[in-house]
Scaffold this motif. Structure first.
Motif, PDB file in Angstrom:
ATOM      1  N   VAL A  10       0.894  -1.158   0.000  1.00 16.96           N
ATOM      2  CA  VAL A  10       0.000   0.000   0.000  1.00 16.96           C
ATOM      3  C   VAL A  10       0.932   1.207   0.000  1.00 16.96           C
ATOM      4  CG1 VAL A  10      -1.769   1.264   1.271  1.00 16.96           C
ATOM      5  CG2 VAL A  10      -1.797  -1.237   1.247  1.00 16.96           C
ATOM      6  N   ARG A  33      -6.849  -8.197   4.824  1.00 15.79           N
ATOM      7  CA  ARG A  33      -6.642  -6.834   5.314  1.00 15.79           C
ATOM      8  C   ARG A  33      -5.417  -6.808   6.221  1.00 15.79           C
ATOM      9  NH1 ARG A  33     -11.049  -4.338   8.615  1.00 15.79           N
ATOM     10  NH2 ARG A  33     -10.619  -6.140   9.904  1.00 15.79           N
ATOM     11  N   TYR A  59     -11.829   0.069   6.876  1.00 15.38           N
ATOM     12  CA  TYR A  59     -10.498  -0.311   6.398  1.00 15.38           C
ATOM     13  C   TYR A  59     -10.015   0.532   5.217  1.00 15.38           C
ATOM     14  CZ  TYR A  59      -6.639  -3.200   4.728  1.00 15.38           C
ATOM     15  OH  TYR A  59      -5.411  -3.645   4.312  1.00 15.38           O
ATOM     16  N   ASP A  60     -10.838   0.690   4.199  1.00 10.59           N
ATOM     17  CA  ASP A  60     -10.399   1.465   3.030  1.00 10.59           C
ATOM     18  C   ASP A  60     -10.051   2.898   3.403  1.00 10.59           C
ATOM     19  OD1 ASP A  60     -10.695  -0.737   1.422  1.00 10.59           O
ATOM     20  OD2 ASP A  60     -12.626  -0.136   0.596  1.00 10.59           O
ATOM     21  N   GLN A  61     -10.784   3.474   4.339  1.00  8.40           N
ATOM     22  CA  GLN A  61     -10.480   4.839   4.790  1.00  8.40           C
ATOM     23  C   GLN A  61      -9.206   4.890   5.625  1.00  8.40           C
ATOM     24  OE1 GLN A  61     -13.876   6.825   6.538  1.00  8.40           O
ATOM     25  NE2 GLN A  61     -15.238   6.061   4.930  1.00  8.40           N
ATOM     26  N   ALA A  64      -6.462   4.958   3.035  1.00  3.39           N
ATOM     27  CA  ALA A  64      -6.434   6.269   2.379  1.00  3.39           C
ATOM     28  C   ALA A  64      -5.828   7.320   3.303  1.00  3.39           C
ATOM     29  CB  ALA A  64      -7.846   6.665   1.943  1.00  3.39           C
TER      30      ALA A  64
END
Length: 163
Positions: A10, A33, A59-61, A64
């Motif tokens: 990531v 994850r 999780y996605d936030q 980011a």
């Protein structure tokens, strides 16, 4: 023993600090994850260093928010045999190509190793590069010192993120 593999990194071109774990644990592998086990302190530790309550975010936030603040994630182990989640059980490890990734990140200032196993495998691969190499206490619940004892070392990440 089953062979297990790490996730993709990531990262983006803004990454200033790269946090490297060893190899995702069972819960993380099952959920696909990073740091999915609810007792793992990673999201609270890194959140403290960047001044964000990452644990409260989906999780996605979380990912980011890390990228927006210049923090990337990956693991030192590409694949290995391991029973369970403990680093001590890692066997027949193949390392990720850390030198290549580091060379691709133009703004990278530091690589932080989440735990002793990550540092033992990753540090020799990056020795001699003009970046800081930081050994952090593991965020794993298996590393039994408390969050308060770990947080000061993790706060060092902030020094490498400042403009």
């Amino acid at each position: 023993m089953t062979r297990k593999a790490s996730f993709p990194p990531v990262i983006d071109a803004r990454t200033r600090v790269l946090v490297l774990g060893s190899l995702p644990g069972e819960r993380s592998l099952a959920e696909r994850r990073y740091y999915a086990h609810p007792q793992n302190q990673f999201w609270r530790l890194v959140g403290g260093a960047i001044g964000a309550d990452l644990a409260a975010l989906p999780y996605d936030q979380r990912l980011a928010a890390l990228l927006a603040r210049g923090v990337g994630l990956w693991d030192v182990v590409a694949s290995a045999r391991r029973t369970g989640s403990g680093d001590a059980a890692i066997a027949e490890a193949t390392a990720n190509d850390l030198p290549r990734l580091v060379d691709w990140l133009p703004d990278l200032r530091a690589v932080a190793f989440n735990g002793g196993k990550a540092a033992a495998i990753g540090r020799p691969l990056l020795a001699g590069r003009p970046i800081a190499l930081l050994a952090l206490p593991s965020s794993s619940p298996l590393h039994t010192i408390g969050l308060a004892a770990k947080q000061p070392a993790w706060m060092a990440l902030a020094e490498h993120l400042a403009d």
